[in-house]
Design a protein around this motif. Structure first.
Motif, PDB file in Angstrom:
ATOM      1  N   GLY A   1       0.777  -1.230   0.000  1.00  0.00           N
ATOM      2  CA  GLY A   1       0.000   0.000   0.000  1.00  0.00           C
ATOM      3  C   GLY A   1       0.808   1.278   0.000  1.00  0.00           C
ATOM      4  N   PHE A   2       2.127   1.179  -0.076  1.00  0.00           N
ATOM      5  CA  PHE A   2       2.960   2.378  -0.118  1.00  0.00           C
ATOM      6  C   PHE A   2       2.948   2.990  -1.520  1.00  0.00           C
ATOM      7  CE2 PHE A   2       4.787   0.059   3.488  1.00  0.00           C
ATOM      8  CZ  PHE A   2       4.838   1.064   4.450  1.00  0.00           C
ATOM      9  N   LYS A   3       3.041   4.291  -1.573  1.00  0.00           N
ATOM     10  CA  LYS A   3       3.119   5.030  -2.835  1.00  0.00           C
ATOM     11  C   LYS A   3       4.536   5.593  -2.946  1.00  0.00           C
ATOM     12  CE  LYS A   3      -0.321   7.586  -1.476  1.00  0.00           C
ATOM     13  NZ  LYS A   3      -0.796   6.819  -0.310  1.00  0.00           N
ATOM     14  N   ILE A   4       5.278   5.136  -3.922  1.00  0.00           N
ATOM     15  CA  ILE A   4       6.680   5.557  -4.065  1.00  0.00           C
ATOM     16  C   ILE A   4       6.719   6.790  -4.958  1.00  0.00           C
ATOM     17  CG2 ILE A   4       9.011   4.870  -4.710  1.00  0.00           C
ATOM     18  CD1 ILE A   4       8.151   1.963  -4.354  1.00  0.00           C
ATOM     19  N   HIS A   5       6.833   7.933  -4.324  1.00  0.00           N
ATOM     20  CA  HIS A   5       6.848   9.191  -5.079  1.00  0.00           C
ATOM     21  C   HIS A   5       8.238   9.522  -5.609  1.00  0.00           C
ATOM     22  CE1 HIS A   5       2.738  10.168  -3.959  1.00  0.00           C
ATOM     23  NE2 HIS A   5       3.038   9.858  -2.703  1.00  0.00           N
ATOM     24  N   GLY A   6       9.267   9.283  -4.799  1.00  0.00           N
ATOM     25  CA  GLY A   6      10.616   9.661  -5.184  1.00  0.00           C
ATOM     26  C   GLY A   6      11.629   8.582  -4.855  1.00  0.00           C
ATOM     27  N   ASN A   7      12.719   8.576  -5.592  1.00  0.00           N
ATOM     28  CA  ASN A   7      13.796   7.610  -5.379  1.00  0.00           C
ATOM     29  C   ASN A   7      15.107   8.294  -5.739  1.00  0.00           C
ATOM     30  OD1 ASN A   7      15.352   5.325  -5.033  1.00  0.00           O
ATOM     31  ND2 ASN A   7      14.529   4.216  -6.797  1.00  0.00           N
ATOM     32  N   THR A   8      16.101   8.151  -4.872  1.00  0.00           N
ATOM     33  CA  THR A   8      17.401   8.787  -5.092  1.00  0.00           C
ATOM     34  C   THR A   8      18.508   7.751  -4.938  1.00  0.00           C
ATOM     35  OG1 THR A   8      16.555  10.863  -4.166  1.00  0.00           O
ATOM     36  CG2 THR A   8      18.936  10.663  -4.391  1.00  0.00           C
ATOM     37  N   GLY A   9      19.389   7.685  -5.931  1.00  0.00           N
ATOM     38  CA  GLY A   9      20.504   6.749  -5.865  1.00  0.00           C
ATOM     39  C   GLY A   9      21.629   7.168  -6.787  1.00  0.00           C
ATOM     40  N   ASP A  10      22.790   6.559  -6.585  1.00  0.00           N
ATOM     41  CA  ASP A  10      23.969   6.904  -7.393  1.00  0.00           C
ATOM     42  C   ASP A  10      24.141   5.968  -8.572  1.00  0.00           C
ATOM     43  OD1 ASP A  10      26.579   4.886  -6.540  1.00  0.00           O
ATOM     44  OD2 ASP A  10      24.785   4.859  -5.300  1.00  0.00           O
ATOM     45  N   GLN A  11      23.390   4.863  -8.604  1.00  0.00           N
ATOM     46  CA  GLN A  11      23.468   3.891  -9.691  1.00  0.00           C
ATOM     47  C   GLN A  11      22.149   3.873 -10.454  1.00  0.00           C
ATOM     48  OE1 GLN A  11      26.270   1.872 -10.384  1.00  0.00           O
ATOM     49  NE2 GLN A  11      27.289   3.115  -8.831  1.00  0.00           N
ATOM     50  N   TRP A  12      22.231   3.652 -11.773  1.00  0.00           N
ATOM     51  CA  TRP A  12      21.006   3.505 -12.537  1.00  0.00           C
ATOM     52  C   TRP A  12      20.234   2.277 -12.078  1.00  0.00           C
ATOM     53  CZ3 TRP A  12      18.792   7.226 -15.064  1.00  0.00           C
ATOM     54  CH2 TRP A  12      19.587   8.300 -15.520  1.00  0.00           C
ATOM     55  N   SER A  13      20.924   1.276 -11.554  1.00  0.00           N
ATOM     56  CA  SER A  13      20.240   0.085 -11.036  1.00  0.00           C
ATOM     57  C   SER A  13      19.452   0.386  -9.761  1.00  0.00           C
ATOM     58  CB  SER A  13      21.251  -1.036 -10.782  1.00  0.00           C
ATOM     59  OG  SER A  13      22.294  -0.608  -9.921  1.00  0.00           O
ATOM     60  N   ASP A  14      19.718   1.512  -9.115  1.00  0.00           N
ATOM     61  CA  ASP A  14      18.900   1.937  -7.974  1.00  0.00           C
ATOM     62  C   ASP A  14      17.531   2.441  -8.432  1.00  0.00           C
ATOM     63  OD1 ASP A  14      21.069   1.526  -6.240  1.00  0.00           O
ATOM     64  OD2 ASP A  14      21.771   3.601  -6.464  1.00  0.00           O
ATOM     65  N   LEU A  15      17.449   2.862  -9.683  1.00  0.00           N
ATOM     66  CA  LEU A  15      16.302   3.642 -10.142  1.00  0.00           C
ATOM     67  C   LEU A  15      15.468   2.956 -11.207  1.00  0.00           C
ATOM     68  CD1 LEU A  15      18.304   6.982 -10.550  1.00  0.00           C
ATOM     69  CD2 LEU A  15      17.177   6.137  -8.478  1.00  0.00           C
ATOM     70  N   LEU A  16      16.105   2.113 -12.046  1.00  0.00           N
ATOM     71  CA  LEU A  16      15.420   1.502 -13.182  1.00  0.00           C
ATOM     72  C   LEU A  16      14.832   0.145 -12.810  1.00  0.00           C
ATOM     73  CD1 LEU A  16      17.967   2.381 -16.017  1.00  0.00           C
ATOM     74  CD2 LEU A  16      15.939   3.671 -15.296  1.00  0.00           C
ATOM     75  N   GLY A  17      14.221  -0.503 -13.798  1.00  0.00           N
ATOM     76  CA  GLY A  17      13.600  -1.799 -13.573  1.00  0.00           C
ATOM     77  C   GLY A  17      12.093  -1.666 -13.607  1.00  0.00           C
ATOM     78  N   PHE A  18      11.419  -2.310 -12.643  1.00  0.00           N
ATOM     79  CA  PHE A  18       9.967  -2.179 -12.538  1.00  0.00           C
ATOM     80  C   PHE A  18       9.607  -1.639 -11.154  1.00  0.00           C
ATOM     81  CE2 PHE A  18      11.193  -6.546 -11.585  1.00  0.00           C
ATOM     82  CZ  PHE A  18      10.543  -6.822 -10.385  1.00  0.00           C
ATOM     83  N   ALA A  19       8.322  -1.307 -10.972  1.00  0.00           N
ATOM     84  CA  ALA A  19       7.863  -0.681  -9.729  1.00  0.00           C
ATOM     85  C   ALA A  19       8.695   0.561  -9.417  1.00  0.00           C
ATOM     86  CB  ALA A  19       7.912  -1.677  -8.569  1.00  0.00           C
ATOM     87  N   VAL A  20       8.887   1.394 -10.426  1.00  0.00           N
ATOM     88  CA  VAL A  20       9.742   2.568 -10.267  1.00  0.00           C
ATOM     89  C   VAL A  20       8.966   3.708  -9.612  1.00  0.00           C
ATOM     90  CG1 VAL A  20      11.191   1.954 -12.216  1.00  0.00           C
ATOM     91  CG2 VAL A  20       9.197   3.408 -12.593  1.00  0.00           C
TER      92      VAL A  20
END
Length: 261
Positions: free
Chosen positions: A227-246
């Motif tokens: 039930g969480f809504k992921i509004h923002g994501n911060t990381g130094d690697q593209w693998s931190d940010l890409l994929g699914f459920a972004v």
């Protein structure tokens, strides 16, 4: 009109050639391409290339890459230890906070902002400075030394972290560190002033061998299922940010030292 004597025409050709042979610097010098010198000094072209390489890495145009080019070690060291690194962080944080202020916080604790840890909330430049800034893959990663060396902190990132908490976001930390590093990771974070996160997610036994992209995507998917809504994501690697459920918006912070798929 009569043609000039043959001897005279030959002399017109020979005299300039003799002048060139006697003083070759007069015209040959301009055609020589200067290569990087071997005395440790660097050419402007080499520095320009390294800046362009760093841009390609940060924009993901370089794709999968192995190690920092050895010719760019000095350039990356100057970047990480100079003013530009902090300035780049500041600009990214300003954009992230501008977006965060547009989010309507529901107040139910489900509005999430995800942070990676290493080279995001913590900077491990002290460790990598002692290990060639990641230029060699032949040197094994020393986790004991990594944990013992003092972890710095990008000041702008702490500003962002605290601002997001004040705005009402629930903070989730999602790292590639293993579960057996939980205690030392919490100590690293608290030692530099972080607190108040909702969850600290580390790799468990079932996550071993997974790429960072898959592992982090799966963990984000679990949060969404809860039930969480992921509004923002911060990381130094593209693998931190890409994929699914972004996230609705992702913010890549600089790291020219290593790449994690």
């Amino acid at each position: 009109m009569a043609s000039p004597p043959r001897a005279l025409s030959v002399s017109f050709f020979v005299l300039p050639l003799l002048a060139l042979l006697i003083n070759p610097a007069t015209s040959i010098r301009t055609s020589i391409i200067k290569l990087p010198r071997s005395d440790g000094s660097r050419s402007a072209a080499a520095d320009t290339y390294c800046e362009s390489w760093r841009l390609a890495v940060e924009t993901n145009n370089a794709g999968t890459w192995d190690v920092l080019p050895s010719s760019c070690v000095d350039s990356v060291a100057r970047y990480l230890n100079g003013d530009q690194y902090g300035s780049d962080y500041d600009v990214i944080v300003d954009y992230a906070l501008a977006f965060a202020k547009t989010v309507k916080i529901s107040g139910d604790g489900k509005d999430v902002w995800i942070f990676d840890i290493d080279e995001t909330l913590l900077t491990n430049i002290g460790y990598y400075k002692n290990h060639g800034y990641g230029v060699s893959r032949s040197e094994p990663f020393d986790s004991k030394s990594f944990n013992e060396i003092g972890h710095g902190i990008p000041q702008s990132q702490q500003r962002m972290y605290n601002a997001l908490k004040k705005l009402g976001f629930t903070i989730v930390l999602l790292t590639g560190r293993d579960e057996d590093q939980r205690n030392v990771t919490e100590t690293n974070l608290r030692d530099v002033g972080y607190s108040g996160w909702e969850r600290l997610i580390l790799r468990g036994p079932d996550d071993q061998g997974k790429s960072a992209t898959n592992y982090k995507s799966e963990q984000r998917s679990k949060l969404i299922d809860q039930g969480f809504k992921i509004h923002g994501n911060t990381g130094d690697q593209w693998s931190d940010l890409l994929g699914f459920a972004v996230a609705d918006r992702s913010f890549k912070v600089p790291n020219p030292m290593y790449y994690i798929p």
